[in-house]
Motif scaffolding. Sequence first.
Motif, PDB file in Angstrom:
ATOM      1  N   PHE A   1       5.702   3.407  -0.689  1.00 42.81           N
ATOM      2  CA  PHE A   1       4.427   3.382  -1.388  1.00 42.81           C
ATOM      3  C   PHE A   1       4.727   3.452  -2.877  1.00 42.81           C
ATOM      4  O   PHE A   1       5.196   4.466  -3.378  1.00 42.81           O
ATOM      5  N   PHE A   4      11.433   3.118   5.963  1.00 36.61           N
ATOM      6  CA  PHE A   4      10.385   3.635   5.094  1.00 36.61           C
ATOM      7  C   PHE A   4      10.960   4.875   4.412  1.00 36.61           C
ATOM      8  O   PHE A   4      11.574   5.715   5.076  1.00 36.61           O
ATOM      9  N   ALA A   6      10.889  -0.102   2.725  1.00 38.36           N
ATOM     10  CA  ALA A   6       9.443  -0.049   2.517  1.00 38.36           C
ATOM     11  C   ALA A   6       9.071   1.309   1.968  1.00 38.36           C
ATOM     12  O   ALA A   6       9.723   2.322   2.252  1.00 38.36           O
ATOM     13  N   THR A  51       2.938   6.546   4.924  1.00 40.75           N
ATOM     14  CA  THR A  51       3.148   5.158   4.511  1.00 40.75           C
ATOM     15  C   THR A  51       3.419   4.261   5.712  1.00 40.75           C
ATOM     16  O   THR A  51       2.880   3.145   5.804  1.00 40.75           O
ATOM     17  N   TYR A  52       4.236   4.738   6.634  1.00 42.79           N
ATOM     18  CA  TYR A  52       4.533   3.982   7.868  1.00 42.79           C
ATOM     19  C   TYR A  52       3.255   3.734   8.668  1.00 42.79           C
ATOM     20  O   TYR A  52       2.983   2.617   9.113  1.00 42.79           O
ATOM     21  N   LEU A  68       0.905   1.070   6.913  1.00 44.10           N
ATOM     22  CA  LEU A  68       1.291  -0.338   7.053  1.00 44.10           C
ATOM     23  C   LEU A  68       0.903  -0.883   8.422  1.00 44.10           C
ATOM     24  O   LEU A  68       0.381  -2.002   8.533  1.00 44.10           O
ATOM     25  N   THR A  71       3.767  -8.416  -1.425  1.00 44.18           N
ATOM     26  CA  THR A  71       3.735  -7.202  -2.231  1.00 44.18           C
ATOM     27  C   THR A  71       4.538  -7.307  -3.522  1.00 44.18           C
ATOM     28  O   THR A  71       4.560  -6.367  -4.315  1.00 44.18           O
ATOM     29  N   GLN A 123      -2.751  -1.426   8.359  1.00 40.68           N
ATOM     30  CA  GLN A 123      -3.094  -2.590   7.534  1.00 40.68           C
ATOM     31  C   GLN A 123      -2.926  -3.887   8.318  1.00 40.68           C
ATOM     32  O   GLN A 123      -3.749  -4.806   8.208  1.00 40.68           O
ATOM     33  N   VAL A 161       3.900  -0.928   0.331  1.00 39.90           N
ATOM     34  CA  VAL A 161       2.629  -0.718   1.033  1.00 39.90           C
ATOM     35  C   VAL A 161       1.502  -0.439   0.039  1.00 39.90           C
ATOM     36  O   VAL A 161       0.344  -0.793   0.282  1.00 39.90           O
ATOM     37  N   GLN A 162       1.830   0.150  -1.107  1.00 42.13           N
ATOM     38  CA  GLN A 162       0.802   0.385  -2.124  1.00 42.13           C
ATOM     39  C   GLN A 162       0.202  -0.922  -2.615  1.00 42.13           C
ATOM     40  O   GLN A 162      -1.003  -1.013  -2.855  1.00 42.13           O
TER      41      GLN A 162
END
Length: 256
Positions: free
Chosen positions: A93, A11, A91, A161-162, A165, A186, A168, A124-125
């Motif tokens: 955002f 990330f 990964a 961000t990590y 995810l 994505t 999510q 991830v966004q």
Amino acid sequence: MELKLSKPICFFDLETTGIDIGKDRIVEISIFKVFPNGNKESKTWLVNPTIPIPPQTTAVHGITDEKVANEPTFNELAAQVYNMIKDSDLAGFNSDRFDIPLLAEEMLRAGVDFDMKGRVSVDVQTVFHKMEERTLGAAHKFYCGKTLENAHSAEADTMATYEILKAQLDRYPDLENDMKSLSEFTTRKRIADFAGMIAFDKDNEEIFAFGKHKGVKVDKILETEPGYFSWMQNADFPLYTKKVLTAIKLRKLNTK
């Protein structure tokens, strides 16, 4: 939910001098690496971009010319950054549209032959926007129940961000905990370069996605209008786009 990994995933987040992928430079990069066995490592670097940081950009992330004046340039850091990510999926955002393309430009300027072969990316966004339509701070609040402190710090944004995810994956059971599947989910459109100037058609062949030859197969233009290749190589296009175009030309020459 922890991530199911077949290889490490990094990330990462960039703070930069601006939003022009071809011209702007990194001023801070943070990487958080997660291994399949659950081990984790992280690293954050401030970077001297070698160009002025506009005041309006400093107002967003708080990084001034003075703060990075004595920090290493990206050329000096490129080998360290590459060694950390070279075995990993990526990964971030908004990473597919901004962070990965800009990182690729910096790597190529530093002489590191960076590409995405053998790895996937998870934005991830895009998961967030497809499911909820929000921003990073709102995503962190919505999924993790936390207020994002120190937003627009590369390290804070990377860790958020990590966490998002993982949350999510807990929230959406139809999301598969697999990096290849998440990458496919994505991906907004299939492109050959990061800037989206060369895409793939339904036959999985490269086509131009801009300009007067939009929708036309690249190899056809290279054959009928060779000057177009020279124009793109000498014009102000991203280095990675030029690299992809050169690879297509070499592939075509090798099949003759």
